[in-house]
Enzyme design. Structure first.
Site, PDB file in Angstrom:
ATOM      1  N   PRO A 114     -50.479  -3.927  -5.987  1.00 39.11           N
ATOM      2  CA  PRO A 114     -51.209  -3.876  -7.249  1.00 39.11           C
ATOM      3  C   PRO A 114     -50.575  -2.904  -8.251  1.00 39.11           C
ATOM      4  O   PRO A 114     -49.814  -2.014  -7.845  1.00 39.11           O
ATOM      5  CB  PRO A 114     -52.603  -3.376  -6.847  1.00 39.11           C
ATOM      6  CG  PRO A 114     -52.662  -3.427  -5.376  1.00 39.11           C
ATOM      7  CD  PRO A 114     -51.275  -3.431  -4.855  1.00 39.11           C
ATOM      8  N   GLY A 116     -49.828   0.177 -10.706  1.00 32.06           N
ATOM      9  CA  GLY A 116     -50.150   1.615 -10.705  1.00 32.06           C
ATOM     10  C   GLY A 116     -50.248   2.261  -9.345  1.00 32.06           C
ATOM     11  O   GLY A 116     -50.851   3.319  -9.199  1.00 32.06           O
ATOM     12  N   THR A 117     -49.620   1.644  -8.328  1.00 33.44           N
ATOM     13  CA  THR A 117     -49.733   2.225  -6.984  1.00 33.44           C
ATOM     14  C   THR A 117     -48.529   3.104  -6.628  1.00 33.44           C
ATOM     15  O   THR A 117     -48.460   3.632  -5.526  1.00 33.44           O
ATOM     16  CB  THR A 117     -49.912   1.125  -5.918  1.00 33.44           C
ATOM     17  OG1 THR A 117     -48.998   0.072  -6.212  1.00 33.44           O
ATOM     18  CG2 THR A 117     -51.323   0.599  -5.909  1.00 33.44           C
ATOM     19  N   GLY A 118     -47.572   3.201  -7.533  1.00 37.26           N
ATOM     20  CA  GLY A 118     -46.458   4.118  -7.286  1.00 37.26           C
ATOM     21  C   GLY A 118     -45.144   3.445  -6.923  1.00 37.26           C
ATOM     22  O   GLY A 118     -44.248   4.097  -6.377  1.00 37.26           O
ATOM     23  N   THR A 120     -42.763   2.370  -8.965  1.00 41.54           N
ATOM     24  CA  THR A 120     -41.659   2.959  -9.742  1.00 41.54           C
ATOM     25  C   THR A 120     -41.325   4.340  -9.192  1.00 41.54           C
ATOM     26  O   THR A 120     -40.144   4.703  -9.058  1.00 41.54           O
ATOM     27  CB  THR A 120     -42.062   3.053 -11.230  1.00 41.54           C
ATOM     28  OG1 THR A 120     -42.558   1.786 -11.629  1.00 41.54           O
ATOM     29  CG2 THR A 120     -40.909   3.459 -12.101  1.00 41.54           C
ATOM     30  N   HIS A 339     -82.777  -4.537 -17.389  1.00 42.78           N
ATOM     31  CA  HIS A 339     -81.645  -5.188 -16.720  1.00 42.78           C
ATOM     32  C   HIS A 339     -81.047  -4.242 -15.659  1.00 42.78           C
ATOM     33  O   HIS A 339     -80.864  -4.612 -14.501  1.00 42.78           O
ATOM     34  CB  HIS A 339     -80.600  -5.554 -17.782  1.00 42.78           C
ATOM     35  CG  HIS A 339     -79.388  -6.248 -17.263  1.00 42.78           C
ATOM     36  ND1 HIS A 339     -79.169  -7.598 -17.447  1.00 42.78           N
ATOM     37  CD2 HIS A 339     -78.325  -5.797 -16.550  1.00 42.78           C
ATOM     38  CE1 HIS A 339     -78.016  -7.920 -16.878  1.00 42.78           C
ATOM     39  NE2 HIS A 339     -77.479  -6.845 -16.336  1.00 42.78           N
ATOM     40  N   GLU A 340     -80.789  -2.987 -16.073  1.00 42.72           N
ATOM     41  CA  GLU A 340     -80.188  -2.018 -15.136  1.00 42.72           C
ATOM     42  C   GLU A 340     -81.159  -1.679 -14.007  1.00 42.72           C
ATOM     43  O   GLU A 340     -80.749  -1.508 -12.852  1.00 42.72           O
ATOM     44  CB  GLU A 340     -79.749  -0.736 -15.871  1.00 42.72           C
ATOM     45  CG  GLU A 340     -78.668  -0.930 -16.920  1.00 42.72           C
ATOM     46  CD  GLU A 340     -77.446  -1.680 -16.418  1.00 42.72           C
ATOM     47  OE1 GLU A 340     -77.083  -1.541 -15.232  1.00 42.72           O
ATOM     48  OE2 GLU A 340     -76.858  -2.442 -17.211  1.00 42.72           O
ATOM     49  N   HIS A 343     -80.857  -4.233 -11.313  1.00 40.81           N
ATOM     50  CA  HIS A 343     -79.722  -3.972 -10.403  1.00 40.81           C
ATOM     51  C   HIS A 343     -80.101  -2.862  -9.417  1.00 40.81           C
ATOM     52  O   HIS A 343     -79.861  -2.965  -8.216  1.00 40.81           O
ATOM     53  CB  HIS A 343     -78.493  -3.476 -11.174  1.00 40.81           C
ATOM     54  CG  HIS A 343     -77.803  -4.517 -12.009  1.00 40.81           C
ATOM     55  ND1 HIS A 343     -77.409  -5.732 -11.509  1.00 40.81           N
ATOM     56  CD2 HIS A 343     -77.405  -4.503 -13.320  1.00 40.81           C
ATOM     57  CE1 HIS A 343     -76.805  -6.424 -12.472  1.00 40.81           C
ATOM     58  NE2 HIS A 343     -76.793  -5.704 -13.576  1.00 40.81           N
TER      59      HIS A 343
HETATM   60  P1  ATP Z   1     -46.722  -1.229 -12.166  1.00 40.94           P
HETATM   61  O1  ATP Z   1     -46.835  -2.235 -11.081  1.00 40.94           O
HETATM   62  O2  ATP Z   1     -47.820  -1.368 -13.180  1.00 40.94           O
HETATM   63  O3  ATP Z   1     -45.349  -1.110 -12.758  1.00 40.94           O
HETATM   64  P2  ATP Z   1     -46.271   0.993 -10.380  1.00 40.94           P
HETATM   65  O4  ATP Z   1     -46.776   0.599  -9.045  1.00 40.94           O
HETATM   66  O5  ATP Z   1     -44.806   0.944 -10.607  1.00 40.94           O
HETATM   67  O6  ATP Z   1     -47.053   0.210 -11.517  1.00 40.94           O
HETATM   68  P3  ATP Z   1     -46.007   3.729 -11.118  1.00 40.94           P
HETATM   69  O7  ATP Z   1     -45.388   3.412 -12.456  1.00 40.94           O
HETATM   70  O8  ATP Z   1     -45.110   4.180 -10.047  1.00 40.94           O
HETATM   71  O9  ATP Z   1     -46.827   2.474 -10.647  1.00 40.94           O
HETATM   72  O10 ATP Z   1     -47.178   4.794 -11.300  1.00 40.94           O
HETATM   73  C1  ATP Z   1     -47.777   5.042 -12.559  1.00 40.94           C
HETATM   74  C2  ATP Z   1     -48.297   6.453 -12.613  1.00 40.94           C
HETATM   75  O11 ATP Z   1     -49.405   6.601 -11.713  1.00 40.94           O
HETATM   76  C3  ATP Z   1     -47.287   7.479 -12.141  1.00 40.94           C
HETATM   77  O12 ATP Z   1     -46.531   7.970 -13.193  1.00 40.94           O
HETATM   78  C4  ATP Z   1     -48.151   8.561 -11.515  1.00 40.94           C
HETATM   79  O13 ATP Z   1     -48.630   9.432 -12.507  1.00 40.94           O
HETATM   80  C5  ATP Z   1     -49.345   7.799 -10.994  1.00 40.94           C
HETATM   81  N1  ATP Z   1     -49.218   7.442  -9.561  1.00 40.94           N
HETATM   82  C6  ATP Z   1     -49.272   6.199  -9.039  1.00 40.94           C
HETATM   83  N2  ATP Z   1     -49.178   6.237  -7.702  1.00 40.94           N
HETATM   84  C7  ATP Z   1     -49.044   7.528  -7.357  1.00 40.94           C
HETATM   85  C8  ATP Z   1     -48.881   8.214  -6.130  1.00 40.94           C
HETATM   86  N3  ATP Z   1     -48.849   7.547  -4.965  1.00 40.94           N
HETATM   87  N4  ATP Z   1     -48.763   9.565  -6.148  1.00 40.94           N
HETATM   88  C9  ATP Z   1     -48.806  10.241  -7.307  1.00 40.94           C
HETATM   89  N5  ATP Z   1     -48.954   9.649  -8.506  1.00 40.94           N
HETATM   90  C10 ATP Z   1     -49.076   8.319  -8.553  1.00 40.94           C
END
Ligand code: ATP
Length: 504
Positions: A114, A116-118, A120, A339-340, A343
């Protein structure tokens, strides 16, 4: 295979000479023509030697995105992907042994998972770990209308990696291609020639990587949509290793929060373990955002440190969006409150003790929301749990029906959530359709089963909320006046009814 591009220079020179002769023939003076041609050639040569114009733009961007050094210790959680990646990188580090044993070098690693999981971060850390030059590009940068431009950019990217490594006196380079599905998607039999050529060029570059090269290249690709990738890209010799980089578990979340809290003063009472508990399903990027937003809340409060309240506000903001100053009418506010409450009462019925707070604060698209107590991370759901989740989602619209005799547009998001869960149930063999392959599911089957399941659950929800109708009126006053209602107060009110009815 030598194609037209291989002879590109020769064809261009031939064409220009014929054009020149033709212009002289029709009487155009040759001197100005030759001098302007020479000037254009000089400008082009200079631009190329500095890293390229047009086709070299990927390389330029890549260079500017080289990492400030980032190691595996700077990445929170993700222990499994880190271990797998480090093992794979041994191929780059132990070069002599690999050569002695005649092992084919690893050419590509695919990181999937997914956003933003790191992914890059892992690629950058891999470059640091192997002392390699790092160049990066995103799949979308190669998508162009004109045939051959994307392929040219791929060629330049690899050339840039080799040149940069040579300049930095390194013997390896990592080429990172984010959103690789942008170029490596399944080919469709020749309709999109530009797209095919770009992918072909990437395959050619990867095939051209040899173990005995002085500068060894490793390609790391990242994608959120592995299923879209062309099988040619995934075969042995290309992206040999595939590593799943998933959402972090509770320990991973705490680790990430700690890393992003290193540069922030924290109040003594702050418990990042509690924040980790409350952020089930958050990605690393979202956790980074929680820490940042919490610090912004601290600054707004002119506080010298971040408190637990700032962190709780930040979680709400990242989960639901920024607090909005939306002007709502009195009737709208009351409807949202009911509504809330629908839930919340339903949630307390199926999961006693689960509601933390009911709020009428508009955030993002929502005009109000129910905050639930954190639960244990879980990855498997039974039919009963999924049905409970659907009934909680339907509680809002059922409450509106009971009190106003009809629904409003406020339930759209709830229905989307409910139908998504129904799909999970059907695909997991929990419906009357039995075990069925998703592709064998016709629209009619899906629609019939969806209606049956939702109708049955709406009836059950109606029964529960109907029996609690008197509670809506009592709680509505508090919620509208105070804007929030704590879970404890809600439970106290609901238990009073139960105790009274048990006594009678
Ligand atoms: P995308 O798929 O959207 O390209 P990605 O998986 O490559 O995302 P990154 O660009 O590596 O995600 O992470 C984005 C930011 O989220 C990083 O710069 C960091 O600040 C934070 N981040 C994500 N995962 C981690 C982690 N495991 N540890 C520390 N920071 C993290």
């Amino acid at each position: 295979m030598r194609n037209i591009k291989t002879y590109g220079k020769e064809i261009a020179i031939g064409f220009l000479s014929v054009l020149l002769m033709f212009l002289i023939y029709i009487g155009v003076p040759p001197l100005p023509l030759v001098s302007s041609a020479l000037m254009i050639a000089a400008v082009f040569f200079l631009a190329k030697s500095r890293g390229g114009i047009a086709v070299g733009s990927v390389g330029k961007k890549a260079a500017s995105r080289s990492p400030s050094y980032l190691s595996f210790e700077d990445i929170g959680g993700q222990d499994h992907p880190k271990r797998e990646l480090m093992e794979a990188l041994e191929f780059m580090v132990r070069r002599d042994e690999i050569k002695k044993l005649g092992i084919r070098p690893l050419k590509g690693i695919l990181l999937t998972g997914p956003p933003g999981t790191g992914k890059t971060l892992l690629a950058k850390a891999a470059a640091h770990h192997t002392n390699s030059t790092f160049v990066a590009a995103s799949g979308s940068e190669f998508v162009e209308m004109y045939v051959g431009v994307g392929a040219g950019r791929i060629r330049d990217l690899f050339k840039e990696a080799r040149n940069k490594a040579a300049k930095q006196k390194r013997n390896s380079a990592i080429v990172f291609i984010d959103e690789i599905d942008g170029i490596g998607g399944k080919r469709d039999g020749g309709q999109q020639r530009e797209y095919d050529q770009t992918l072909n060029q990437l395959l050619t570059e990867m095939d051209g990587v040899h173990g005995d090269e002085s500068i060894r290249i490793l390609v790391i690709g990242a994608t959120n949509r592995r299923e879209l990738l062309d099988s040619a890209l995934l075969r042995p010799g290309r992206f040999d290793r595939q590593i799943l980089v998933d959402l972090p578990d509770k320990t991973g979340r705490e680790h990430i929060l700690k890393l992003h809290g290193r540069n922030k003063p924290m109040g003594e009472e702050v418990s990042l373990a509690k924040v980790a508990e409350e952020t089930f399903g958050f990605s690393g990027a979202q956790l980074e955002s929680v820490m940042n937003e919490a610090a912004i809340y601290a600054m707004r409060d002119t506080s010298d440190w971040v408190t637990q309240t700032h962190l709780t506000q930040a979680i709400d903001k990242v989960m639901m969006g920024e607090r909005m100053d939306r002007e709502t009418t009195c009737e709208e506010r009351e409807r949202v409150a009911n509504h809330e409450l629908g839930h919340a009462i339903m949630a307390e019925h199926v999961r006693p003790g689960s509601v933390a707070q009911v709020s009428l604060t508009p955030r993002g698209q929502a005009l109000g929301y129910v905050r639930h107590h954190p639960r244990q991370d879980s990855y498997l759901y039974t039919k009963e749990t999924l049905e409970d989740q659907i009934m909680i989602a339907l509680g809002g619209c059922v409450a509106e029906e009971l009190i106003y005799g009809g629904r409003s547009t406020g339930s759209r998001g709830d229905f989307e959530q409910a139908t998504n869960i129904v799909r999970t149930m059907i695909e997991s063999g929990m419906s009357t359709l039995g075990i069925i392959h998703p592709q064998a599911l016709t629209k009619e089957d899906w629609s019939r089963e969806n209606t049956n399941i939702l109708n049955e659950l709406i009836d059950r929800t109606r029964e529960v909320l109907g029996a609690n109708k008197d509670k809506f009126e009592q709680l509505l006053g508090i919620l509208v006046k105070e804007e929030t209602l704590s879970g404890d107060r809600l439970r106290a009110s609901l238990t009073r009814r139960t105790t009274q009815s048990e006594a009678s």
